[in-house]
Design an enzyme around this catalytic site. Sequence first.
Site, PDB file in Angstrom:
ATOM      1  N   LEU A  75      18.490  13.491 -29.439  1.00 59.06           N
ATOM      2  CA  LEU A  75      19.731  14.255 -29.354  1.00 59.06           C
ATOM      3  C   LEU A  75      19.426  15.418 -28.424  1.00 59.06           C
ATOM      4  O   LEU A  75      18.389  16.070 -28.565  1.00 59.06           O
ATOM      5  CB  LEU A  75      20.178  14.768 -30.723  1.00 59.06           C
ATOM      6  CG  LEU A  75      20.765  13.736 -31.692  1.00 59.06           C
ATOM      7  CD1 LEU A  75      21.019  14.377 -33.050  1.00 59.06           C
ATOM      8  CD2 LEU A  75      22.056  13.134 -31.142  1.00 59.06           C
ATOM      9  N   ASP A  76      20.315  15.690 -27.470  1.00 60.70           N
ATOM     10  CA  ASP A  76      19.995  16.722 -26.497  1.00 60.70           C
ATOM     11  C   ASP A  76      20.088  18.117 -27.107  1.00 60.70           C
ATOM     12  O   ASP A  76      20.479  18.296 -28.262  1.00 60.70           O
ATOM     13  CB  ASP A  76      20.853  16.590 -25.231  1.00 60.70           C
ATOM     14  CG  ASP A  76      22.342  16.801 -25.492  1.00 60.70           C
ATOM     15  OD1 ASP A  76      22.687  17.688 -26.297  1.00 60.70           O
ATOM     16  OD2 ASP A  76      23.164  16.092 -24.878  1.00 60.70           O
ATOM     17  N   LEU A  77      19.739  19.113 -26.316  1.00 61.38           N
ATOM     18  CA  LEU A  77      19.614  20.497 -26.790  1.00 61.38           C
ATOM     19  C   LEU A  77      20.849  20.984 -27.541  1.00 61.38           C
ATOM     20  O   LEU A  77      20.745  21.591 -28.613  1.00 61.38           O
ATOM     21  CB  LEU A  77      19.337  21.414 -25.590  1.00 61.38           C
ATOM     22  CG  LEU A  77      19.225  22.914 -25.873  1.00 61.38           C
ATOM     23  CD1 LEU A  77      17.933  23.230 -26.610  1.00 61.38           C
ATOM     24  CD2 LEU A  77      19.286  23.701 -24.565  1.00 61.38           C
TER      25      LEU A  77
END
Length: 271
Positions: free
Chosen positions: A112-114
């Site tokens: 999951l990205d930032l």
Amino acid sequence: MAQNPSSPPPGDRIAKVIARAGVASRREVERMIEAGRVEVNGKVIDRAALNVTDKDKIVVDGKPLDAPEEPKLWLYHKPTGLVTTNKDEQGRPTIYDDLPDDMPRVMSVGRLDLNSEGLLLLTNDGGVKRKLELPSTGWLRRYRVRVNGRPTEAVLEPLRKGLVVDGQRFLPMVVSIDRQQGANAWLTIGLREGKNREIRRAMSDIGLTVNRLIRVSYGPFQLGQLKPGEVEEVRRKILRDQLGLEMGNPEGTAKAKPKVQRNRPPKRGKS
């Protein structure tokens, strides 16, 4: 009785065995072997193309290898602001900075990205990780997505048909409008195969901007009431039912939410 020359040698590849013992990922173990940090039966090896059995004595960095860990899976509610990596080159905090101190070494299933949050699966077993990440697994990943704007069914239709963004093909998505909330709209989106920042890039392509993205499920595993930063271990029976102990068929069809054992992170003091 002589072994059939055409049959594979007994045991498992050494990199797999060491990774299962929780030392490092399989790829990292292969690099350790090439660097001469692994011994088998008193002899340093430099190639990972070797099968070993329980009778072989394996030493890594001068220490005997512990027995392989039992494959396990955890549900983790990833908060925003954390990078899904072991170490970030820019010095940003990672999910491993947030996990409870008593967690063993784990790997994330996908990322999951930032700025994304929600359900992230964690495992101590490289075989489980690879199996769950395969597109052939076919498990639906569902997201609640808040976008700026007033999307209509016609605007969202390209997502349902599949589109190409910057030369990359995105498979058809399952998309529904939940509600309009002022200048924003909440959507539910389902993916069978998630590419890097796929939802954000696809939304941008049809003129919408994502300002919140929460993964709420990964196949049969649900975020449920798990709070940001909390971890729950999936019970052994659920792994057996959904994945099989040998991880031979992860395409389970059970729809009930898995029962899990809660493992809350320790409370953090204010810095």
